[in-house]
Write a protein that holds these residues in place. Structure first.
Motif, PDB file in Angstrom:
ATOM      1  N   THR A   1      27.484  27.133  10.298  1.00 25.29           N
ATOM      2  CA  THR A   1      29.091  27.334  10.123  1.00 25.29           C
ATOM      3  C   THR A   1      29.644  28.983  10.567  1.00 25.29           C
ATOM      4  O   THR A   1      31.008  28.866  10.512  1.00 25.29           O
ATOM      5  CB  THR A   1      29.621  26.769   8.750  1.00 25.29           C
ATOM      6  N   HIS A   2      28.607  30.027  11.044  1.00 20.91           N
ATOM      7  CA  HIS A   2      29.138  30.981  11.523  1.00 20.91           C
ATOM      8  C   HIS A   2      28.930  31.341  12.379  1.00 20.91           C
ATOM      9  O   HIS A   2      27.636  31.843  12.526  1.00 20.91           O
ATOM     10  CB  HIS A   2      29.123  31.937   9.433  1.00 20.91           C
TER      11      HIS A   2
ATOM     12  N   PHE B   1      46.296  41.425   0.749  1.00 21.49           N
ATOM     13  CA  PHE B   1      47.567  41.823   1.752  1.00 21.49           C
ATOM     14  C   PHE B   1      48.147  40.453   1.019  1.00 21.49           C
ATOM     15  O   PHE B   1      49.566  40.904   1.894  1.00 21.49           O
ATOM     16  CB  PHE B   1      47.405  41.799   3.091  1.00 21.49           C
ATOM     17  N   THR B   2      47.537  39.723  -0.135  1.00 20.46           N
ATOM     18  CA  THR B   2      49.032  38.594  -0.439  1.00 20.46           C
ATOM     19  C   THR B   2      48.843  38.461  -1.726  1.00 20.46           C
ATOM     20  O   THR B   2      47.498  39.042  -2.531  1.00 20.46           O
ATOM     21  CB  THR B   2      48.682  37.292   0.066  1.00 20.46           C
TER      22      THR B   2
ATOM     23  N   GLN C   1      34.144  41.119   4.884  1.00 18.82           N
ATOM     24  CA  GLN C   1      34.015  41.528   6.315  1.00 18.82           C
ATOM     25  C   GLN C   1      33.485  42.335   7.346  1.00 18.82           C
ATOM     26  O   GLN C   1      33.737  42.992   7.393  1.00 18.82           O
ATOM     27  CB  GLN C   1      35.380  41.466   6.902  1.00 18.82           C
TER      28      GLN C   1
ATOM     29  N   GLU D   1      27.973  39.633  11.156  1.00 20.52           N
ATOM     30  CA  GLU D   1      27.900  38.217  10.264  1.00 20.52           C
ATOM     31  C   GLU D   1      25.991  37.569  10.571  1.00 20.52           C
ATOM     32  O   GLU D   1      25.733  37.230  11.971  1.00 20.52           O
ATOM     33  CB  GLU D   1      28.471  37.681   8.875  1.00 20.52           C
TER      34      GLU D   1
ATOM     35  N   GLN E   1      40.933  32.807  15.464  1.00 22.93           N
ATOM     36  CA  GLN E   1      41.652  32.665  14.505  1.00 22.93           C
ATOM     37  C   GLN E   1      42.901  32.287  14.809  1.00 22.93           C
ATOM     38  O   GLN E   1      43.286  32.771  16.072  1.00 22.93           O
ATOM     39  CB  GLN E   1      41.946  33.691  13.253  1.00 22.93           C
TER      40      GLN E   1
ATOM     41  N   GLU F   1      43.865  29.260  -1.282  1.00 24.81           N
ATOM     42  CA  GLU F   1      43.543  28.396  -0.396  1.00 24.81           C
ATOM     43  C   GLU F   1      43.365  28.033   0.360  1.00 24.81           C
ATOM     44  O   GLU F   1      43.856  26.791  -0.580  1.00 24.81           O
ATOM     45  CB  GLU F   1      41.225  28.773  -0.241  1.00 24.81           C
TER      46      GLU F   1
ATOM     47  N   ILE G   1      41.144  24.511   5.156  1.00 29.90           N
ATOM     48  CA  ILE G   1      41.010  24.718   6.664  1.00 29.90           C
ATOM     49  C   ILE G   1      41.060  26.664   6.432  1.00 29.90           C
ATOM     50  O   ILE G   1      41.164  26.828   7.538  1.00 29.90           O
ATOM     51  CB  ILE G   1      41.617  23.989   7.476  1.00 29.90           C
ATOM     52  N   LEU G   2      41.544  27.246   5.528  1.00 31.15           N
ATOM     53  CA  LEU G   2      42.155  28.172   5.575  1.00 31.15           C
ATOM     54  C   LEU G   2      42.821  29.336   4.652  1.00 31.15           C
ATOM     55  O   LEU G   2      42.797  28.444   3.198  1.00 31.15           O
ATOM     56  CB  LEU G   2      43.871  28.804   6.411  1.00 31.15           C
ATOM     57  N   GLY G   3      43.026  30.066   4.843  1.00 33.22           N
ATOM     58  CA  GLY G   3      43.348  31.375   3.485  1.00 33.22           C
ATOM     59  C   GLY G   3      45.254  31.975   3.579  1.00 33.22           C
ATOM     60  O   GLY G   3      45.284  32.204   4.821  1.00 33.22           O
TER      61      GLY G   3
ATOM     62  N   PHE H   1      49.410  33.713   6.705  1.00 27.07           N
ATOM     63  CA  PHE H   1      48.109  32.325   6.812  1.00 27.07           C
ATOM     64  C   PHE H   1      47.549  32.982   7.596  1.00 27.07           C
ATOM     65  O   PHE H   1      47.815  33.491   9.260  1.00 27.07           O
ATOM     66  CB  PHE H   1      48.284  30.977   6.688  1.00 27.07           C
TER      67      PHE H   1
ATOM     68  N   VAL I   1      44.490  30.738  10.186  1.00 26.65           N
ATOM     69  CA  VAL I   1      43.248  29.478  10.165  1.00 26.65           C
ATOM     70  C   VAL I   1      42.270  29.998  10.533  1.00 26.65           C
ATOM     71  O   VAL I   1      42.189  30.828  11.604  1.00 26.65           O
ATOM     72  CB  VAL I   1      43.917  28.436  10.620  1.00 26.65           C
ATOM     73  N   GLY I   2      40.938  29.633  11.163  1.00 21.97           N
ATOM     74  CA  GLY I   2      39.439  29.744  11.542  1.00 21.97           C
ATOM     75  C   GLY I   2      39.847  28.545  12.717  1.00 21.97           C
ATOM     76  O   GLY I   2      40.270  27.184  12.126  1.00 21.97           O
TER      77      GLY I   2
HETATM   78  C1  FA5 Z   1      41.007  35.823   6.936  1.00 27.23           C
HETATM   79  O1  FA5 Z   1      40.420  36.689   7.588  1.00 27.23           O
HETATM   80  C2  FA5 Z   1      42.160  36.316   6.294  1.00 27.23           C
HETATM   81  N1  FA5 Z   1      43.144  37.181   7.033  1.00 27.23           N
HETATM   82  C3  FA5 Z   1      42.835  35.414   5.911  1.00 27.23           C
HETATM   83  C4  FA5 Z   1      44.167  35.667   5.071  1.00 27.23           C
HETATM   84  C5  FA5 Z   1      45.447  35.851   6.374  1.00 27.23           C
HETATM   85  C6  FA5 Z   1      44.553  35.471   4.705  1.00 27.23           C
HETATM   86  C7  FA5 Z   1      46.974  35.878   5.705  1.00 27.23           C
HETATM   87  C8  FA5 Z   1      45.847  35.484   3.817  1.00 27.23           C
HETATM   88  C9  FA5 Z   1      46.902  35.645   4.642  1.00 27.23           C
HETATM   89  P1  FA5 Z   1      38.712  34.731   5.947  1.00 27.23           P
HETATM   90  O2  FA5 Z   1      37.993  36.193   5.593  1.00 27.23           O
HETATM   91  O3  FA5 Z   1      38.905  33.453   5.223  1.00 27.23           O
HETATM   92  O4  FA5 Z   1      40.213  35.453   5.761  1.00 27.23           O
HETATM   93  O5  FA5 Z   1      38.534  34.166   6.734  1.00 27.23           O
HETATM   94  C10 FA5 Z   1      39.607  33.342   7.685  1.00 27.23           C
HETATM   95  C11 FA5 Z   1      38.572  31.886   7.955  1.00 27.23           C
HETATM   96  O6  FA5 Z   1      38.503  32.617   8.972  1.00 27.23           O
HETATM   97  C12 FA5 Z   1      38.016  30.930   7.296  1.00 27.23           C
HETATM   98  O7  FA5 Z   1      38.892  30.098   6.495  1.00 27.23           O
HETATM   99  C13 FA5 Z   1      37.426  30.276   8.133  1.00 27.23           C
HETATM  100  O8  FA5 Z   1      37.586  29.448   8.234  1.00 27.23           O
HETATM  101  C14 FA5 Z   1      36.943  31.732   8.872  1.00 27.23           C
HETATM  102  N2  FA5 Z   1      35.958  32.573   9.015  1.00 27.23           N
HETATM  103  C15 FA5 Z   1      35.235  32.961   8.329  1.00 27.23           C
HETATM  104  N3  FA5 Z   1      34.047  33.658   8.709  1.00 27.23           N
HETATM  105  C16 FA5 Z   1      34.124  32.869   9.467  1.00 27.23           C
HETATM  106  C17 FA5 Z   1      32.659  32.770  10.589  1.00 27.23           C
HETATM  107  N4  FA5 Z   1      31.529  33.808  10.316  1.00 27.23           N
HETATM  108  N5  FA5 Z   1      32.637  31.592  11.519  1.00 27.23           N
HETATM  109  C18 FA5 Z   1      32.958  31.060  11.703  1.00 27.23           C
HETATM  110  N6  FA5 Z   1      34.904  30.961  10.800  1.00 27.23           N
HETATM  111  C19 FA5 Z   1      35.176  32.139   9.757  1.00 27.23           C
END
Ligand code: FA5
Length: 348
Positions: free
Chosen positions: A212-213, A261-262, A164, A207, A219, A267, A291-293, A317, A319-320
């Motif tokens: 897609t980014h 933290f989990t 991140q 980033e 979130q 995923e 779709i989510l973490g 969780f 979700v993006g």
């Molecule tokens: C997280 O941000 C964790 N905080 C999620 C989490 C929460 C895990 C609570 C466990 C418990 P991650 O970096 O994978 O995880 O991002 C989560 C979602 O954000 C991704 O699945 C994606 O859909 C979205 N995402 C991540 N980076 C980007 C980006 N640069 N642009 C758009 N969407 C993004």
């Protein structure tokens, strides 16, 4: 002397006739004001100039010339008042003519806006969780290193920080939150279990932007803490969420993952809503889209916020939202959301 006073009477007559000829040619209030000053003005008006000679005349002459001056003055004043009234009427008629409202013209349409597709998906998604009993809370976009990383079991040298890339406000201390997870820490520190919250909001990552980014995206964080809570609750709640958002047919699968933290972490993929899992360009022909973490809240985090990990457990969780909206509306380019192109926005 006789000559002088007759001369004055002639001058006054000439002045009257010149003034009246000029008056007849006047068409605006401005010109009229100038005329008034020129002939009747108290300081340098022409009548005033002629009156200046009076002290040099005999008493009898003064009487005759004085009367004439009064006569001319009254006449000019009278004509001036009449002209002023006429001009006023004309100007009023002109204004009425120019400013006339044509009541037969069609009205101007007032454009009606609508919700941005992201706001719609965000609202829909948070309402699904609200119906399950989650409270909706707002978090801070400017966060501390402690809430965004350290409290979430990501110390300064932890490799998870590389996942991140961060926009720092003051390096090592204040940052733009890279995920909505810091609100887990804030909510738990402020309340006692049971906890059920969802946190929608903007997050920022330094980033490289591509289809897609984005560097700024949205979130929705979810957190549930209670005395009894298992991975089955996590799976059931999140699969139900996907079905409400993408349709009853959707199936979910969970893949082991890692978040500091989990524990365990997973995923969640759903079978691709575009092709019903048959394989298409959206799911890269795999039939599944992530779709989510998520995961079970780490006991370290529970201890950090002052909860007893032997008594309480929970799931979380993230979700993006862009990802959800792209899947829901078949949008292949994330940058369209913040591009403000009306041709794109009007389609929703
Ligand atoms: C997280 O941000 C964790 N905080 C999620 C989490 C929460 C895990 C609570 C466990 C418990 P991650 O970096 O994978 O995880 O991002 C989560 C979602 O954000 C991704 O699945 C994606 O859909 C979205 N995402 C991540 N980076 C980007 C980006 N640069 N642009 C758009 N969407 C993004």
């Amino acid at each position: 002397m006789i000559e002088q006073h007759e001369d004055l009477l002639e001058q006054l007559e000439a002045l009257r006739s010149r003034a009246l000829t000029e008056l007849a040619a006047i068409h605006s209030s401005n010109e009229l004001d100038e005329w008034d000053t020129r002939y009747l003005g108290r300081n340098r008006g022409e009548l005033k100039n002629i009156s200046a000679v009076m002290p040099k005349l005999t008493k009898d002459e003064r009487k005759i010339v004085g009367q004439k001056i009064n006569d001319v003055k009254k006449d000019l004043e009278h004509q001036l008042a009449e002209k002023r009234e006429t001009l006023k009427q004309n100007e009023l008629m002109q204004a009425l003519e120019q400013e006339r409202i044509d009541v037969t013209l069609p009205g101007r349409a007032t454009p009606v806006g609508h919700m941005h597709p992201l706001s719609r998906v965000m609202l829909e998604a948070t309402q699904i969780f609200a119906r399950m009993g989650f409270n909706i809370v707002q978090g801070l976009e400017v966060e501390t290193d402690y809430h965004n990383f350290q409290a979430l079991n990501i110390p300064a040298d932890h490799p998870a920080r590389d996942m991140q890339d961060t926009f720092w406000v003051s390096p090592g201390q204040i940052l733009l939150r890279t995920h909505t997870s810091p609100m887990q820490v804030r909510v738990m520190k402020q309340t006692q279990p049971p906890v059920r919250v969802v946190v929608p909001g903007k997050v920022y990552r330094n980033e490289a932007v591509d289809a897609t980014h984005e560097a700024m995206f949205h979130q929705i964080e979810g957190l549930l803490i209670d005395e009894y809570c298992t991975m089955a609750d996590l799976k059931g709640s999140l699969e139900r969420f996907a079905q409400e958002l993408f349709g009853e047919k959707r199936r979910a699968r969970f893949r082991g993952s890692y978040f500091p933290f989990t524990e365990p972490s997973a995923e969640m993929d759903i079978d691709c809503p575009m092709c019903d899992g048959k394989g298409c360009r959206v799911c890269k022909y795999s039939g599944w889209v992530e779709i989510l973490g998520s995961g079970m809240v780490h006991p370290k985090l529970l201890r950090e916020v002052g909860y007893d990990p032997t008594k309480y457990r929970g799931f979380a969780f993230g979700v993006g939202v862009e990802r959800l909206a792209m899947l829901k509306y078949d949008i292949g380019e994330i940058r369209l959301f913040s591009g403000n192109d009306l041709r794109f926005l009007r389609q929703f």
